[in-house]
Design an enzyme around this catalytic site. Structure first.
Site, mmCIF file in Angstrom:
data_model
loop_
_atom_site.group_PDB
_atom_site.id
_atom_site.type_symbol
_atom_site.label_atom_id
_atom_site.label_comp_id
_atom_site.label_asym_id
_atom_site.label_seq_id
_atom_site.Cartn_x
_atom_site.Cartn_y
_atom_site.Cartn_z
ATOM 1 N N SER A 184 0.858 -1.192 0.000
ATOM 2 C CA SER A 184 0.000 0.000 0.000
ATOM 3 C C SER A 184 0.884 1.228 0.000
ATOM 4 O O SER A 184 1.632 1.450 -0.941
ATOM 5 C CB SER A 184 -0.956 -0.024 1.204
ATOM 6 O OG SER A 184 -1.835 1.081 1.167
ATOM 7 N N THR A 185 0.849 2.043 1.059
ATOM 8 C CA THR A 185 1.617 3.279 1.110
ATOM 9 C C THR A 185 3.107 2.994 0.934
ATOM 10 O O THR A 185 3.685 2.228 1.686
ATOM 11 C CB THR A 185 1.388 3.993 2.453
ATOM 12 O OG1 THR A 185 -0.011 4.160 2.656
ATOM 13 C CG2 THR A 185 2.076 5.342 2.473
ATOM 14 N N HIS A 202 -2.811 -1.283 -3.123
ATOM 15 C CA HIS A 202 -3.956 -0.392 -2.919
ATOM 16 C C HIS A 202 -3.826 0.823 -3.835
ATOM 17 O O HIS A 202 -3.009 1.706 -3.603
ATOM 18 C CB HIS A 202 -4.021 0.084 -1.465
ATOM 19 C CG HIS A 202 -4.254 -1.015 -0.487
ATOM 20 N ND1 HIS A 202 -4.022 -0.872 0.861
ATOM 21 C CD2 HIS A 202 -4.707 -2.284 -0.644
ATOM 22 C CE1 HIS A 202 -4.331 -1.996 1.497
ATOM 23 N NE2 HIS A 202 -4.739 -2.875 0.591
ATOM 24 N N MET A 252 -0.046 1.237 5.159
ATOM 25 C CA MET A 252 -0.767 1.532 6.384
ATOM 26 C C MET A 252 -1.907 0.540 6.576
ATOM 27 O O MET A 252 -2.335 -0.120 5.636
ATOM 28 C CB MET A 252 -1.305 2.961 6.359
ATOM 29 C CG MET A 252 -2.184 3.306 5.184
ATOM 30 S SD MET A 252 -2.696 5.032 5.184
ATOM 31 C CE MET A 252 -4.261 4.905 6.041
ATOM 32 N N ASP A 270 -4.263 -4.720 6.318
ATOM 33 C CA ASP A 270 -4.687 -5.610 5.233
ATOM 34 C C ASP A 270 -3.574 -6.599 4.935
ATOM 35 O O ASP A 270 -2.412 -6.228 4.801
ATOM 36 C CB ASP A 270 -5.007 -4.778 3.987
ATOM 37 C CG ASP A 270 -5.635 -5.614 2.884
ATOM 38 O OD1 ASP A 270 -6.264 -6.658 3.198
ATOM 39 O OD2 ASP A 270 -5.512 -5.222 1.708
#
Length: 366
Positions: free
Chosen positions: A183-184, A210, A303, A306
């Site tokens: 993600s991030t 994401h 973050m 997940d």
């Protein structure tokens, strides 16, 4: 600090952020040049940076801001167009920590609860990462058997908040497929890991990052160019082939189902999981059911949590999990969740993940 050439947008962003009382917007300016002058006068942890601005645009300002205050986290903000998505990906490669896609009109922005939640959560996560800013920490590897198929890695001092990282012994079964969740900070991490891995690893690789639609299309193109491996945004019904990389498209969960002696990718728009679609957990659950002990999972920077529940299913099926370490993660949320849950066979700096995967695959194939 909010940087946008529209005073209306700056006001809306400021109100959205300050609706969370833990966030304070201490500067709001109209272009990158003013942002540079303002940065030195305030203690700023996160910058929301527009792309298209007069005088100095966001992409020009980005490296100057990072040089002026090393460690500051920059979130690129843009409308969801192919051009802006391309610029945002370039910004991520140039050091931006994350991005947000602005609704297409001020009326949408005013009523966009999901956008406000995403924006505030990213700002808080990045600010927390800035404050913790761990110094370089050694890779976490097994140091003592427990007699339970696990090993406890202990390091002196306050490593990982003083917590022991409990590692599982890596399975000896040869991986048949690799799953990656991120993600991030993920686009940068993915490129580094995949370029380092794919020269010798010819297994199929499935990735859930994401990202919204358009961004995932461009990210697949970037990965393909950088790695030299056939890479595509997954299409419903794709047969999973060795030596290919498949990326979950924005707004669709990507899962795998058995199809005779092979397997196929299925896309769905089932409800979000962990506030995300695509999400890592449904991908991992489906792949664990199809590949069992042949599944190797890598959880990179991001973050939230997940991937944690899905990684638990992977381990129960006999597969293995590697997580990126805290020191090299932009945000140690997703990898931290699996690392501190006793699900990993290794917790490694980003630069060591590709070589570690290569060794696991080559050792198993020997």
């Amino acid at each position: 600090m909010v940087v946008d050439d529209s005073a209306v947008i700056r006001g809306l962003l400021t109100r959205s952020l300050e609706a969370d009382h833990s966030i304070k917007v201490i500067a709001s300016v109209g272009n990158g040049e003013v942002a540079l002058k303002t940065l030195g006068r305030h203690d700023i942890e996160v910058i929301i940076l527009d792309i298209e601005m007069p005088v100095m645009d966001g992409l020009t300002a980005l490296p100057k801001l990072l040089a002026a205050q090393p460690g500051v986290k920059v979130v690129m903000a843009s409308a969801l167009t192919r051009k802006n998505a391309e610029v945002s990906l370039r910004a991520l490669q140039a050091g931006a920590a994350d991005y947000v896609t602005k609704p297409s009109s001020t009326s949408e922005l005013t009523s966009a609860d999901n956008f406000q939640r995403e924006l505030t959560e990213k700002v808080k996560a990045l600010a927390a990462a800035t404050r913790s800013a761990p110094k370089a920490k050694p890779a976490v590897k097994p140091v003592a058997g427990t007699g339970t198929g696990k090993a406890v890695a202990r390091q002196s001092g306050s490593l990982y908040g003083g917590r022991d990282i409990v590692l599982r012994k890596a399975p000896i079964i040869s991986p048949r497929v690799i799953a990656i969740g991120s993600s991030t900070g993920g686009p940068q991490a993915l490129l580094e890991v995949l370029v380092d891995m794919t020269a010798t690893v010819k297994l199929p690789i499935l990735i859930t990052q994401h990202m919204p639609a358009t961004f995932t299309t461009l990210l697949a193109e970037h990965i393909g160019r950088a790695s030299g491996v056939p890479t595509r945004e997954a299409v419903d019904g794709d047969q999973v082939e060795a030596g290919h990389i498949y990326l979950a498209p924005g707004n669709y969960h990507m899962v795998v189902e058995a199809s005779g002696a092979s397997s196929r990718i299925r896309l769905n728009q089932n409800p979000q999981e962990n506030f995300c679609r695509p999400a890592v957990d449904p991908m991992l659950r489906s792949m664990a059911a199809v590949y069992g002990a042949g599944l190797l999972t890598v959880i990179l920077t991001g973050m939230g949590s997940d991937g944690q529940k899905g990684a638990s299913v992977v381990v129960e099926a006999g597969g293995s999990v590697i997580a990126q370490d805290e020191a090299t993660s932009v945000v140690w949320g997703m990898p931290g969740a699996v690392a501190t849950s006793g699900l990993c066979s290794a917790v490694l700096p980003l630069k060591e993940i590709g070589p570690s995967v290569r060794k696991m695959v080559m050792r198993s194939a020997a």
